[in-house]
Write a protein that holds these residues in place. Sequence first.
Motif, PDB file in Angstrom:
ATOM      1  N   LEU A  13     -26.039 -30.447  26.642  1.00 31.18           N
ATOM      2  CA  LEU A  13     -26.700 -29.612  27.651  1.00 31.18           C
ATOM      3  C   LEU A  13     -25.941 -29.567  28.972  1.00 31.18           C
ATOM      4  O   LEU A  13     -26.087 -28.610  29.735  1.00 31.18           O
ATOM      5  CB  LEU A  13     -28.131 -30.105  27.884  1.00 31.18           C
ATOM      6  N   SER A  14     -25.109 -30.572  29.229  1.00 34.78           N
ATOM      7  CA  SER A  14     -24.350 -30.551  30.486  1.00 34.78           C
ATOM      8  C   SER A  14     -23.329 -29.413  30.482  1.00 34.78           C
ATOM      9  O   SER A  14     -22.828 -29.003  31.534  1.00 34.78           O
ATOM     10  CB  SER A  14     -23.665 -31.894  30.724  1.00 34.78           C
ATOM     11  N   LYS A  15     -23.024 -28.894  29.305  1.00 33.45           N
ATOM     12  CA  LYS A  15     -22.061 -27.779  29.227  1.00 33.45           C
ATOM     13  C   LYS A  15     -22.734 -26.409  29.410  1.00 33.45           C
ATOM     14  O   LYS A  15     -22.053 -25.385  29.495  1.00 33.45           O
ATOM     15  CB  LYS A  15     -21.350 -27.807  27.869  1.00 33.45           C
ATOM     16  N   ILE A  16     -24.051 -26.395  29.462  1.00 34.39           N
ATOM     17  CA  ILE A  16     -24.763 -25.127  29.673  1.00 34.39           C
ATOM     18  C   ILE A  16     -24.812 -24.864  31.183  1.00 34.39           C
ATOM     19  O   ILE A  16     -25.193 -25.750  31.956  1.00 34.39           O
ATOM     20  CB  ILE A  16     -26.213 -25.193  29.109  1.00 34.39           C
ATOM     21  N   PRO A  17     -24.432 -23.667  31.628  1.00 38.22           N
ATOM     22  CA  PRO A  17     -24.365 -23.400  33.068  1.00 38.22           C
ATOM     23  C   PRO A  17     -25.714 -23.519  33.771  1.00 38.22           C
ATOM     24  O   PRO A  17     -26.764 -23.337  33.144  1.00 38.22           O
ATOM     25  CB  PRO A  17     -23.876 -21.946  33.140  1.00 38.22           C
ATOM     26  N   ALA A 147     -32.966 -20.455  22.118  1.00 38.50           N
ATOM     27  CA  ALA A 147     -33.012 -19.081  22.628  1.00 38.50           C
ATOM     28  C   ALA A 147     -32.806 -19.081  24.137  1.00 38.50           C
ATOM     29  O   ALA A 147     -32.155 -18.182  24.689  1.00 38.50           O
ATOM     30  CB  ALA A 147     -34.346 -18.433  22.270  1.00 38.50           C
ATOM     31  N   ALA A 148     -33.354 -20.093  24.820  1.00 39.98           N
ATOM     32  CA  ALA A 148     -33.180 -20.181  26.277  1.00 39.98           C
ATOM     33  C   ALA A 148     -31.700 -20.353  26.617  1.00 39.98           C
ATOM     34  O   ALA A 148     -31.191 -19.755  27.576  1.00 39.98           O
ATOM     35  CB  ALA A 148     -34.004 -21.338  26.835  1.00 39.98           C
ATOM     36  N   ILE A 149     -31.000 -21.165  25.846  1.00 38.28           N
ATOM     37  CA  ILE A 149     -29.556 -21.357  26.079  1.00 38.28           C
ATOM     38  C   ILE A 149     -28.822 -20.032  25.866  1.00 38.28           C
ATOM     39  O   ILE A 149     -27.976 -19.629  26.684  1.00 38.28           O
ATOM     40  CB  ILE A 149     -29.001 -22.446  25.137  1.00 38.28           C
ATOM     41  N   ALA A 150     -29.165 -19.344  24.798  1.00 39.95           N
ATOM     42  CA  ALA A 150     -28.528 -18.039  24.539  1.00 39.95           C
ATOM     43  C   ALA A 150     -28.810 -17.073  25.687  1.00 39.95           C
ATOM     44  O   ALA A 150     -27.934 -16.307  26.108  1.00 39.95           O
ATOM     45  CB  ALA A 150     -29.034 -17.462  23.219  1.00 39.95           C
ATOM     46  N   ALA A 151     -30.044 -17.115  26.204  1.00 39.33           N
ATOM     47  CA  ALA A 151     -30.422 -16.200  27.302  1.00 39.33           C
ATOM     48  C   ALA A 151     -29.603 -16.491  28.554  1.00 39.33           C
ATOM     49  O   ALA A 151     -29.163 -15.561  29.254  1.00 39.33           O
ATOM     50  CB  ALA A 151     -31.914 -16.332  27.595  1.00 39.33           C
ATOM     51  N   ILE A 152     -29.394 -17.764  28.854  1.00 39.92           N
ATOM     52  CA  ILE A 152     -28.592 -18.124  30.038  1.00 39.92           C
ATOM     53  C   ILE A 152     -27.146 -17.653  29.837  1.00 39.92           C
ATOM     54  O   ILE A 152     -26.545 -17.027  30.717  1.00 39.92           O
ATOM     55  CB  ILE A 152     -28.639 -19.650  30.284  1.00 39.92           C
ATOM     56  N   GLU A 153     -26.606 -17.959  28.656  1.00 42.82           N
ATOM     57  CA  GLU A 153     -25.204 -17.580  28.406  1.00 42.82           C
ATOM     58  C   GLU A 153     -25.028 -16.060  28.462  1.00 42.82           C
ATOM     59  O   GLU A 153     -24.059 -15.549  29.035  1.00 42.82           O
ATOM     60  CB  GLU A 153     -24.743 -18.143  27.058  1.00 42.82           C
ATOM     61  N   MET A 154     -25.965 -15.323  27.894  1.00 42.79           N
ATOM     62  CA  MET A 154     -25.851 -13.860  27.897  1.00 42.79           C
ATOM     63  C   MET A 154     -26.074 -13.270  29.293  1.00 42.79           C
ATOM     64  O   MET A 154     -25.446 -12.273  29.663  1.00 42.79           O
ATOM     65  CB  MET A 154     -26.856 -13.251  26.909  1.00 42.79           C
ATOM     66  N   ALA A 155     -26.936 -13.913  30.072  1.00 43.21           N
ATOM     67  CA  ALA A 155     -27.174 -13.418  31.445  1.00 43.21           C
ATOM     68  C   ALA A 155     -25.905 -13.477  32.274  1.00 43.21           C
ATOM     69  O   ALA A 155     -25.731 -12.693  33.208  1.00 43.21           O
ATOM     70  CB  ALA A 155     -28.271 -14.264  32.112  1.00 43.21           C
ATOM     71  N   LEU A 156     -25.009 -14.392  31.937  1.00 45.29           N
ATOM     72  CA  LEU A 156     -23.808 -14.595  32.741  1.00 45.29           C
ATOM     73  C   LEU A 156     -22.614 -13.784  32.237  1.00 45.29           C
ATOM     74  O   LEU A 156     -21.525 -13.868  32.791  1.00 45.29           O
ATOM     75  CB  LEU A 156     -23.468 -16.094  32.780  1.00 45.29           C
ATOM     76  N   ILE A 157     -22.808 -13.007  31.201  1.00 48.44           N
ATOM     77  CA  ILE A 157     -21.703 -12.163  30.692  1.00 48.44           C
ATOM     78  C   ILE A 157     -21.549 -10.930  31.569  1.00 48.44           C
ATOM     79  O   ILE A 157     -22.553 -10.268  31.871  1.00 48.44           O
ATOM     80  CB  ILE A 157     -21.958 -11.767  29.215  1.00 48.44           C
TER      81      ILE A 157
END
Length: 157
Positions: A13-17, A147-157
Amino acid sequence: MSSAFNNLNNIDLSKIPDAANLKFGIAVSKWNEEITNNLLNGCIDLLKSKGVLDENIIISQVPGSFELIYASKKLQMQDVNSVIAIGSVIRGETMHFDFICNATSSGIKDLNVSGKCPVIFCVLTDDNIQQSIDRSGGKYGNKGSEAAIAAIEMALI
Ligand code: DLZ
Protein backbone atom coordinates in the motif's frame (compact mmCIF):
# COMPACT_ATOMS: atom_id res chain seq x y z
CA MET A 1 -9.22 -15.55 -13.67
CA SER A 2 -8.30 -16.61 -10.16
CA SER A 3 -8.46 -14.19 -7.25
CA ALA A 4 -6.13 -16.26 -5.08
CA PHE A 5 -3.02 -14.82 -6.73
CA ASN A 6 -4.19 -11.25 -7.14
CA ASN A 7 -5.61 -9.63 -4.06
CA LEU A 8 -4.80 -6.90 -1.58
CA ASN A 9 -2.63 -9.21 0.52
CA ASN A 10 -0.04 -9.01 -2.27
CA ILE A 11 -0.16 -5.23 -2.73
CA ASP A 12 2.30 -2.86 -1.02
CA LEU A 13 0.00 0.00 0.00
CA SER A 14 2.93 2.37 0.45
CA LYS A 15 3.34 2.26 -3.33
CA ILE A 16 -0.20 3.55 -3.91
CA PRO A 17 -0.15 7.35 -4.40
CA ASP A 18 -1.62 9.78 -1.90
CA ALA A 19 -5.15 10.81 -2.86
CA ALA A 20 -5.80 13.67 -0.43
CA ASN A 21 -6.69 16.12 -3.20
CA LEU A 22 -8.95 13.78 -5.14
CA LYS A 23 -12.73 13.37 -5.20
CA PHE A 24 -14.56 10.10 -5.78
CA GLY A 25 -18.09 8.98 -6.60
CA ILE A 26 -19.31 5.58 -5.50
CA ALA A 27 -22.44 3.99 -6.99
CA VAL A 28 -23.50 1.02 -4.88
CA SER A 29 -26.26 -1.50 -5.46
CA LYS A 30 -28.58 -2.65 -2.65
CA TRP A 31 -29.12 -6.07 -4.21
CA ASN A 32 -27.18 -8.66 -2.11
CA GLU A 33 -26.68 -5.85 0.37
CA GLU A 34 -24.63 -7.82 2.89
CA ILE A 35 -22.02 -8.31 0.16
CA THR A 36 -22.14 -4.80 -1.32
CA ASN A 37 -21.93 -3.19 2.14
CA ASN A 38 -18.67 -5.04 2.79
CA LEU A 39 -17.34 -3.98 -0.61
CA LEU A 40 -18.37 -0.38 0.10
CA ASN A 41 -16.68 -0.38 3.50
CA GLY A 42 -13.48 -1.86 2.05
CA CYS A 43 -13.53 0.79 -0.65
CA ILE A 44 -14.08 3.72 1.72
CA ASP A 45 -11.47 2.48 4.23
CA LEU A 46 -8.84 2.27 1.50
CA LEU A 47 -9.66 5.73 0.11
CA LYS A 48 -9.47 7.27 3.59
CA SER A 49 -6.19 5.49 4.31
CA LYS A 50 -4.81 7.40 1.31
CA GLY A 51 -6.01 10.74 2.63
CA VAL A 52 -9.37 11.15 0.89
CA LEU A 53 -11.71 13.38 2.92
CA ASP A 54 -15.25 12.30 3.84
CA GLU A 55 -16.67 15.26 1.97
CA ASN A 56 -14.86 14.13 -1.18
CA ILE A 57 -16.64 10.78 -1.30
CA ILE A 58 -20.12 10.98 -2.86
CA ILE A 59 -22.23 7.84 -2.47
CA SER A 60 -25.24 7.02 -4.63
CA GLN A 61 -27.33 3.96 -3.74
CA VAL A 62 -29.30 2.13 -6.43
CA PRO A 63 -31.72 -0.85 -6.34
CA GLY A 64 -29.65 -3.34 -8.37
CA SER A 65 -26.51 -3.67 -10.47
CA PHE A 66 -28.40 -2.81 -13.64
CA GLU A 67 -28.97 0.69 -12.27
CA LEU A 68 -25.25 1.25 -11.60
CA ILE A 69 -24.84 2.53 -15.15
CA TYR A 70 -27.21 5.46 -14.72
CA ALA A 71 -25.91 6.37 -11.25
CA SER A 72 -22.29 6.19 -12.45
CA LYS A 73 -23.14 8.46 -15.36
CA LYS A 74 -24.70 11.02 -13.01
CA LEU A 75 -21.65 10.84 -10.73
CA GLN A 76 -19.32 11.37 -13.69
CA MET A 77 -21.02 14.75 -14.18
CA GLN A 78 -20.31 15.85 -10.60
CA ASP A 79 -16.70 16.95 -10.91
CA VAL A 80 -15.18 13.77 -9.43
CA ASN A 81 -11.83 12.26 -10.45
CA SER A 82 -13.05 8.64 -10.55
CA VAL A 83 -16.26 6.72 -10.06
CA ILE A 84 -16.46 3.23 -8.54
CA ALA A 85 -19.48 1.04 -9.38
CA ILE A 86 -20.12 -1.58 -6.69
CA GLY A 87 -22.50 -4.50 -7.14
CA SER A 88 -22.96 -8.21 -6.55
CA VAL A 89 -24.68 -10.49 -9.03
CA ILE A 90 -25.17 -14.12 -8.02
CA ARG A 91 -26.16 -16.76 -10.55
CA GLY A 92 -29.72 -18.09 -10.26
CA GLU A 93 -31.69 -20.62 -12.25
CA THR A 94 -32.57 -18.34 -15.15
CA MET A 95 -30.79 -16.26 -17.78
CA HIS A 96 -31.22 -13.10 -15.67
CA PHE A 97 -27.63 -13.36 -14.40
CA ASP A 98 -26.24 -13.19 -17.93
CA PHE A 99 -28.43 -10.27 -18.96
CA ILE A 100 -27.53 -8.21 -15.89
CA CYS A 101 -23.80 -9.01 -16.06
CA ASN A 102 -23.59 -8.28 -19.79
CA ALA A 103 -25.62 -5.08 -19.64
CA THR A 104 -23.83 -3.73 -16.57
CA SER A 105 -20.30 -4.43 -17.79
CA SER A 106 -21.10 -3.14 -21.27
CA GLY A 107 -22.80 0.02 -19.91
CA ILE A 108 -19.89 0.80 -17.64
CA LYS A 109 -17.45 0.17 -20.46
CA ASP A 110 -19.36 2.73 -22.54
CA LEU A 111 -19.04 5.29 -19.75
CA ASN A 112 -15.29 4.79 -19.77
CA VAL A 113 -15.21 5.42 -23.51
CA SER A 114 -17.35 8.56 -23.52
CA GLY A 115 -17.48 9.97 -19.99
CA LYS A 116 -15.49 12.69 -18.25
CA CYS A 117 -13.66 10.37 -15.83
CA PRO A 118 -12.95 6.66 -15.36
CA VAL A 119 -15.55 4.26 -13.90
CA ILE A 120 -14.10 1.29 -12.02
CA PHE A 121 -15.97 -2.01 -12.37
CA CYS A 122 -16.40 -3.49 -8.89
CA VAL A 123 -19.28 -5.85 -9.63
CA LEU A 124 -18.85 -9.38 -8.32
CA THR A 125 -20.33 -11.93 -10.74
CA ASP A 126 -20.36 -15.19 -8.79
CA ASP A 127 -21.85 -18.64 -9.10
CA ASN A 128 -22.82 -18.77 -5.42
CA ILE A 129 -22.89 -16.72 -2.21
CA GLN A 130 -19.71 -18.33 -0.84
CA GLN A 131 -17.69 -17.00 -3.77
CA SER A 132 -19.10 -13.53 -3.04
CA ILE A 133 -18.26 -13.78 0.68
CA ASP A 134 -14.71 -14.88 -0.18
CA ARG A 135 -14.21 -11.73 -2.28
CA SER A 136 -15.89 -9.13 -0.05
CA GLY A 137 -13.62 -9.35 2.98
CA GLY A 138 -13.10 -13.13 3.03
CA LYS A 139 -10.23 -15.38 2.02
CA TYR A 140 -9.67 -13.67 -1.33
CA GLY A 141 -9.58 -10.19 0.18
CA ASN A 142 -11.95 -7.34 -0.47
CA LYS A 143 -12.52 -6.35 -4.09
CA GLY A 144 -13.89 -3.01 -2.84
CA SER A 145 -10.42 -2.10 -1.58
CA GLU A 146 -8.85 -3.21 -4.84
CA ALA A 147 -11.37 -1.08 -6.76
CA ALA A 148 -10.38 1.92 -4.62
CA ILE A 149 -6.73 1.42 -5.61
CA ALA A 150 -7.72 1.20 -9.27
CA ALA A 151 -9.79 4.38 -8.87
CA ILE A 152 -6.84 6.30 -7.40
CA GLU A 153 -4.47 5.07 -10.10
CA MET A 154 -6.92 5.91 -12.89
CA ALA A 155 -7.70 9.34 -11.42
CA LEU A 156 -4.02 10.22 -11.79
CA ILE A 157 -3.74 9.24 -15.47
C1 DLZ B 1 -33.62 -8.82 -10.75
C2 DLZ B 1 -32.25 -9.08 -10.21
C3 DLZ B 1 -31.80 -10.39 -9.99
C4 DLZ B 1 -32.64 -11.58 -10.29
N1 DLZ B 1 -30.60 -10.63 -9.47
C5 DLZ B 1 -29.79 -9.58 -9.18
C6 DLZ B 1 -28.50 -9.82 -8.62
O1 DLZ B 1 -28.05 -10.95 -8.35
N2 DLZ B 1 -27.72 -8.73 -8.38
C7 DLZ B 1 -28.13 -7.44 -8.65
O2 DLZ B 1 -27.37 -6.50 -8.42
N3 DLZ B 1 -29.36 -7.21 -9.14
C8 DLZ B 1 -30.19 -8.24 -9.40
N4 DLZ B 1 -31.44 -8.00 -9.91
C9 DLZ B 1 -31.91 -6.59 -10.02
C10 DLZ B 1 -31.48 -5.86 -11.30
O3 DLZ B 1 -30.11 -5.46 -11.23
C11 DLZ B 1 -32.32 -4.58 -11.46
O4 DLZ B 1 -32.28 -3.83 -10.28
C12 DLZ B 1 -33.78 -4.87 -11.79
O5 DLZ B 1 -33.87 -5.70 -12.91
C13 DLZ B 1 -34.57 -3.55 -12.06
O6 DLZ B 1 -34.03 -2.89 -13.22
